[in-house]
Design a protein around this motif. Structure first.
Motif, mmCIF file in Angstrom:
data_model
loop_
_atom_site.group_PDB
_atom_site.id
_atom_site.type_symbol
_atom_site.label_atom_id
_atom_site.label_comp_id
_atom_site.label_asym_id
_atom_site.label_seq_id
_atom_site.Cartn_x
_atom_site.Cartn_y
_atom_site.Cartn_z
ATOM 1 N N TYR A 117 0.842 -1.201 0.000
ATOM 2 C CA TYR A 117 0.000 0.000 0.000
ATOM 3 C C TYR A 117 0.878 1.252 0.000
ATOM 4 O O TYR A 117 2.056 1.211 0.379
ATOM 5 N N ARG A 119 0.934 5.616 0.881
ATOM 6 C CA ARG A 119 0.304 6.819 1.408
ATOM 7 C C ARG A 119 1.337 7.934 1.330
ATOM 8 O O ARG A 119 2.400 7.853 1.964
ATOM 9 N N HIS A 121 1.937 12.256 1.211
ATOM 10 C CA HIS A 121 1.353 13.581 1.483
ATOM 11 C C HIS A 121 1.826 14.632 0.496
ATOM 12 O O HIS A 121 1.272 15.718 0.445
ATOM 13 N N ASP A 217 10.614 14.636 1.230
ATOM 14 C CA ASP A 217 9.572 14.849 0.214
ATOM 15 C C ASP A 217 9.039 16.273 0.307
ATOM 16 O O ASP A 217 9.362 17.018 1.244
ATOM 17 N N GLN A 249 8.027 3.584 -1.375
ATOM 18 C CA GLN A 249 8.179 3.180 0.029
ATOM 19 C C GLN A 249 9.311 3.925 0.739
ATOM 20 O O GLN A 249 9.652 3.601 1.864
ATOM 21 N N ARG A 254 14.247 4.895 4.722
ATOM 22 C CA ARG A 254 13.057 5.232 5.512
ATOM 23 C C ARG A 254 13.241 4.758 6.943
ATOM 24 O O ARG A 254 14.083 3.902 7.222
ATOM 25 N N SER A 265 6.467 6.248 10.478
ATOM 26 C CA SER A 265 7.578 5.604 9.756
ATOM 27 C C SER A 265 7.947 6.488 8.569
ATOM 28 O O SER A 265 7.586 6.231 7.416
ATOM 29 N N LYS A 267 9.269 8.307 5.519
ATOM 30 C CA LYS A 267 9.937 7.870 4.283
ATOM 31 C C LYS A 267 10.908 8.949 3.816
ATOM 32 O O LYS A 267 10.831 10.102 4.248
HETATM 33 N N1 LIG Z 1 8.191 11.595 4.231
HETATM 34 C C1 LIG Z 1 7.013 10.998 4.323
HETATM 35 N N2 LIG Z 1 6.902 9.915 5.107
HETATM 36 C C2 LIG Z 1 5.722 9.286 5.236
HETATM 37 C C3 LIG Z 1 4.562 9.760 4.537
HETATM 38 C C4 LIG Z 1 4.710 10.883 3.698
HETATM 39 O O1 LIG Z 1 3.772 11.346 3.040
HETATM 40 N N3 LIG Z 1 5.942 11.483 3.617
HETATM 41 N N4 LIG Z 1 3.359 9.119 4.732
HETATM 42 C C5 LIG Z 1 3.226 8.398 6.008
HETATM 43 C C6 LIG Z 1 2.006 7.634 6.136
HETATM 44 S S1 LIG Z 1 0.594 8.490 6.547
HETATM 45 C C7 LIG Z 1 2.017 6.269 6.071
HETATM 46 S S2 LIG Z 1 0.626 5.392 6.411
HETATM 47 C C8 LIG Z 1 3.222 5.535 5.640
HETATM 48 C C9 LIG Z 1 2.941 4.803 4.351
HETATM 49 O O2 LIG Z 1 4.048 4.057 3.937
HETATM 50 P P1 LIG Z 1 4.016 3.328 2.534
HETATM 51 O O3 LIG Z 1 3.628 4.309 1.486
HETATM 52 O O4 LIG Z 1 5.360 2.738 2.349
HETATM 53 O O5 LIG Z 1 2.959 2.240 2.639
HETATM 54 O O6 LIG Z 1 4.329 6.366 5.425
HETATM 55 C C10 LIG Z 1 4.432 7.500 6.274
HETATM 56 N N5 LIG Z 1 5.664 8.201 6.031
#
Ligand SMILES: Nc1nc2c(c(=O)[nH]1)N[C@H]1C(S)=C(S)[C@@H](COP(=O)(O)O)O[C@H]1N2
Ligand SMILES: [Mo]
Length: 433
Positions: A117, A119, A121, A217, A249, A254, A265, A267
């Motif tokens: 999955y 996600r 921003h 990001d 991911q 990450r 977590s 990324k």
């Molecule tokens: N830098 C960064 N880290 C982030 C995000 C992001 O948008 N930017 N989204 C977060 C959210 S809300 C979730 S649920 C997870 C999603 O990780 P995935 O895309 O590897 O599944 O990463 C998190 N880390």
């Protein structure tokens, strides 16, 4: 050729602890109208083809196949094109958006990287690993700047952990398929360096209590993490399921906080700022907090509590045969191992222990299965997870009674599926038409 599947004695050793449940299950099965009366038969070939007819030679046997190496990076079979991430059709927020893992199509506990999955921003950045840096600074003896190659020189570890968005599924509980209902969860084998190793290299000062992680990001996603978690099982990850992280991911680096809500977590990790207090970022004030019925708000809700979902049969599928069906699904808990999963096939009136598929790992997805005889009766099937702390996955009603209806996050309620007389499976929360 017939494979005989006797639902009253599933293959393998029956754990002593479940013998009583099984007797109870059989008794109720008989009481409930001979649910288990006949041993089921699963046919290995369509009945139309006589078992003694010679096996036809198909075209793929008559000529050599595609050249070896025709695909330098392998892909799934062309017949599996429907197995893709689910993007909500009306999702116009293509930069701050998400895709769901097709849970109903997956087996085992590992999510393939292309189906994990997502996600984001602020979209998915294209990061050149040679130019990427991780800074560790703040309340440390020596601030440090690492390249990805520097981090790969540290002793490495690999662990299987799930990752789940705390907005999975939010309070939209009408998902038509398992992906739509709960697909913001996935599980992978992560490889990297324990965060504690890198923090030790920098030398954390005694007054330090938090580590603020920041992404590279466009959203510069930022979260404060209790130092305790950073010194426990937090991992700086560069590989996932054996290969380098995918851009989606967090390539090339990450953070992975096992069992904690996904948004922590971070990324595309670029900075770890060691502090004595949380930074009160957007992601821990306006977002990722839950208004409660008494006017207060739940904040810093780290742990993803125990959850499970039946993935087969599940919404959008159809039972094509009467007789034996193995109910299959997944369970996970941010607090540790799954202890039990219980399944109900009578709209929650009675519950029966499912079999857990080894390995049962801490903060990883665990598979469960349960033998079922379906003779065309309408049914509501559902599962509930119990983790090693004794916590039991709640019904939606029980969750709402405590939390009210204004929160969006941490909905770990049971997902019930309706099986209609014609075999159609749908979300039991959607009124039958
Ligand atoms: N830098 C960064 N880290 C982030 C995000 C992001 O948008 N930017 N989204 C977060 C959210 S809300 C979730 S649920 C997870 C999603 O990780 P995935 O895309 O590897 O599944 O990463 C998190 N880390
Ligand atoms: Mo998330």
């Amino acid at each position: 050729m017939h494979a005989r599947v006797d639902s009253s004695s599933p293959p393998g050793d029956e754990p002593a602890a479940t013998a009583r449940d099984r007797r109870e299950f059989l008794r109720r099965g008989v009481a409930a109208g001979g649910l288990l009366a006949a041993a089921a038969t699963v046919r290995a070939a369509p009945a139309a083809e006589a078992a003694d007819a010679p096996l036809a030679i198909p075209e793929w046997t008559r000529a050599p196949g595609a050249a070896t190496g025709a695909q330098p990076y392998g892909h799934p079979s062309a017949f599996e094109k429907h197995v893709i991430r689910h993007l909500r059709p009306n999702d116009k927020q293509y930069i701050s958006s998400s895709t769901r893992s097709p849970l109903q199509e997956l087996d085992g506990i590992i999510t393939p990287n292309g189906l994990f999955y997502e996600r984001h921003h602020g979209g998915v950045p294209a990061i050149d690993p040679a130019r990427h840096r991780l800074a560790v600074h703040g309340l440390v003896a020596s601030p440090l700047l690492f390249t990805v190659d520097d981090l790969r020189r540290f002793p490495s570890e690999s662990h299987i952990y799930f990752l789940e968005c705390s907005g999975n599924p939010g309070y939209n509980v009408y998902g038509k398929t398992a992906a739509e209902a709960n697909g913001l969860v996935s599980c992978a084998e992560w490889t990297g360096v324990p965060l504690r190793t890198v923090l030790a290299e920098a030398g954390v000062q005694p007054q330090a209590k938090w580590v603020v992680a920041e992404g590279a990001d466009a959203a510069a996603m930022t979260r404060s993490i209790p130092l305790e978690k950073c010194l426990d099982d937090a991992l700086l990850v560069y590989s996932q399921n054996g290969e380098r992280l995918r851009p989606e991911q967090g390539y090339p680096l990450r953070l992975l906080l096992p069992g904690f809500e996904g948004n922590m977590s971070i990324k595309w990790l670029r900075r770890l700022h060691v502090t004595d207090a949380p930074v009160q970022s957007r992601e821990e004030t306006s977002k990722y907090t839950d208004p409660m019925p008494d006017g207060s708000a739940r904040r810093f809700t780290y742990y993803m509590e125990a959850k499970s979902i039946i993935t087969a049969p599940s919404g959008g599928q159809r039972l094509a045969h009467r007789g034996f069906h193995e109910i299959r699904g997944i369970a996970w808990s941010g607090h540790g191992k799954i202890a039990r999963v219980e399944v109900s096939v009578d709209d929650g009136a009675t519950w029966h222990e499912a079999e857990l598929q080894a390995p049962v790992l801490t903060r990883a997805i665990t598979r469960f299965r349960f033998p079922w005889q379906w003779q065309g009766q309408p049914a509501v099937i559902q599962s509930r997870a119990i983790d090693e702390t004794g916590y039991v996955q709640p019904t939606l009603e029980a969750l709402v009674a405590v939390r009210g209806v204004n929160g969006t996050y941490h909905n770990n309620a049971i997902t019930p599926w309706r099986v209609a007389a014609d075999g159609e499976v749908s979300n039991a929360r959607i009124k039958a038409s």
